[in-house]
Design a protein around this motif. Structure first.
Motif, PDB file in Angstrom:
ATOM      1  N   VAL A  40      39.580  51.526  39.006  1.00  0.00           N
ATOM      2  CA  VAL A  40      40.520  50.536  38.475  1.00  0.00           C
ATOM      3  C   VAL A  40      39.816  49.272  37.994  1.00  0.00           C
ATOM      4  CG1 VAL A  40      42.481  49.049  39.061  1.00  0.00           C
ATOM      5  CG2 VAL A  40      42.403  51.417  39.885  1.00  0.00           C
ATOM      6  N   ILE A  41      38.822  48.804  38.765  1.00  0.00           N
ATOM      7  CA  ILE A  41      38.288  47.467  38.475  1.00  0.00           C
ATOM      8  C   ILE A  41      36.829  47.410  38.046  1.00  0.00           C
ATOM      9  CG2 ILE A  41      39.890  46.533  40.183  1.00  0.00           C
ATOM     10  CD1 ILE A  41      37.448  45.884  41.938  1.00  0.00           C
ATOM     11  N   ALA A  42      36.059  48.467  38.274  1.00  0.00           N
ATOM     12  CA  ALA A  42      34.613  48.350  38.096  1.00  0.00           C
ATOM     13  C   ALA A  42      34.219  47.991  36.670  1.00  0.00           C
ATOM     14  CB  ALA A  42      33.918  49.642  38.518  1.00  0.00           C
ATOM     15  N   ARG A  43      34.989  48.429  35.669  1.00  0.00           N
ATOM     16  CA  ARG A  43      34.624  48.145  34.286  1.00  0.00           C
ATOM     17  C   ARG A  43      35.182  46.824  33.782  1.00  0.00           C
ATOM     18  NH1 ARG A  43      35.930  53.704  31.193  1.00  0.00           N
ATOM     19  NH2 ARG A  43      37.685  53.675  32.659  1.00  0.00           N
ATOM     20  N   LYS A  44      35.967  46.164  34.626  1.00  0.00           N
ATOM     21  CA  LYS A  44      36.476  44.851  34.243  1.00  0.00           C
ATOM     22  C   LYS A  44      35.449  43.787  34.573  1.00  0.00           C
ATOM     23  CE  LYS A  44      41.344  46.055  34.877  1.00  0.00           C
ATOM     24  NZ  LYS A  44      42.637  45.676  35.513  1.00  0.00           N
ATOM     25  N   SER A  90      39.863  37.091  40.395  1.00  0.00           N
ATOM     26  CA  SER A  90      39.656  36.679  39.005  1.00  0.00           C
ATOM     27  C   SER A  90      40.071  37.736  37.994  1.00  0.00           C
ATOM     28  CB  SER A  90      38.177  36.325  38.779  1.00  0.00           C
ATOM     29  OG  SER A  90      37.363  37.488  38.812  1.00  0.00           O
ATOM     30  N   ILE A  91      40.224  38.989  38.425  1.00  0.00           N
ATOM     31  CA  ILE A  91      40.586  40.040  37.470  1.00  0.00           C
ATOM     32  C   ILE A  91      42.019  40.530  37.659  1.00  0.00           C
ATOM     33  CG2 ILE A  91      38.211  40.826  37.192  1.00  0.00           C
ATOM     34  CD1 ILE A  91      38.710  43.054  39.098  1.00  0.00           C
ATOM     35  N   LEU A  92      42.733  39.968  38.631  1.00  0.00           N
ATOM     36  CA  LEU A  92      44.138  40.317  38.791  1.00  0.00           C
ATOM     37  C   LEU A  92      44.963  39.672  37.676  1.00  0.00           C
ATOM     38  CD1 LEU A  92      44.589  39.925  42.654  1.00  0.00           C
ATOM     39  CD2 LEU A  92      44.474  42.059  41.345  1.00  0.00           C
ATOM     40  N   PRO A  93      46.115  40.237  37.356  1.00  0.00           N
ATOM     41  CA  PRO A  93      46.962  39.638  36.303  1.00  0.00           C
ATOM     42  C   PRO A  93      47.274  38.182  36.620  1.00  0.00           C
ATOM     43  CG  PRO A  93      47.785  41.808  36.920  1.00  0.00           C
ATOM     44  CD  PRO A  93      46.706  41.468  37.901  1.00  0.00           C
TER      45      PRO A  93
END
Length: 238
Positions: A40-44, A90-93
């Motif tokens: 879910v998050i690694a590429r963000k 920091s990467i949450l909506p």
């Protein structure tokens, strides 16, 4: 009998120095959960840093070492609240800012409460309590950092909150450093295998909270100041 009681911690029994690098935590449930989170998050942006911190905390030999040494457990907690949590936040909506004061108070109370001897020792003797500790530390820290990073938050307020978060951790570290005796039964014996008394191990943990823990907070404060400077140049901040 006493040592066996403390071997029920999730990360396993306290390892001897010669066994440390073989003490990786390959729990399939944990690896599955981390794998799903990574998907879910690694590429963000910042997602990879969050995953690295979580892998270091829960998969690497640091997990086992934290069963032996309080100072290693401190590093584990710093990775959660000062590295993984802000990067996840920091990467949450984006959301409308709420009460940063409440988030600060709650995250501070959670951190301090889990370092009370009774609560800490319970977490290191029961897997369920252990995961309650981890989830509440990480969850309250994510809440706090979401409020810090809220778009409506002024740079002065955001940086002040960051400094405050480090100050309360440093205060806890100072108390642990200058405590006249070791406080945690979970680390009553294992530090001797690492050339430390329990009190020395606790003092080292306190110093880690007091000084080196400031590094990630300083990086975050600089990042917030830089974000504000960029916004000023773009004319988005008055």
């Amino acid at each position: 009998m006493f040592n066996d009681a403390w071997n029920q911690v999730y990360c396993g029994p306290a390892p001897d120095p010669v066994d440390l690098w073989a003490s990786w935590n390959l729990d399939p449930i944990l690896l599955t959960c981390l794998g799903l989170l990574a998907f879910v998050i690694a590429r963000k942006r910042n997602g990879a840093w969050a995953m690295l911190a979580l892998v270091l905390a829960f998969v690497s030999p640091l997990c086992a070492l934290s069963s032996a040494l309080f100072s290693a457990r401190v590093v584990h907690h710093i990775l959660l609240v000062a590295v993984a949590a802000p990067h996840i936040a920091s990467i949450l909506p984006r959301h409308r800012s709420g009460s940063a004061t409440i988030a600060f108070v709650v995250s501070t109370v959670v951190l301090w409460a889990w370092h009370l001897p009774m609560a800490y020792d319970a977490a290191l003797s029961h897997v369920g309590v252990y995961w309650l500790m981890q989830m509440t530390l990480l969850g309250s820290a994510i809440w706090f950092w979401r409020e810090v990073f809220a778009p409506e938050r002024s740079a002065v307020e955001a940086i002040s909150l960051t400094v405050g978060a480090f100050a309360q951790m440093g205060m806890l570290g100072a108390i642990l450093t200058f405590a006249p005796q070791s406080l945690y039964a979970a680390h009553f014996m294992a530090p001797y295998a690492w050339g430390l008394t329990p009190l020395q191990d606790q003092q080292l943990g306190g110093l880690l909270m007091w000084v080196p823990a400031g590094i990630p907070y300083a990086v975050l404060a600089v990042s917030l100041a830089r974000r504000n400077w960029i916004a000023l140049r773009a004319g988005n901040v008055t």
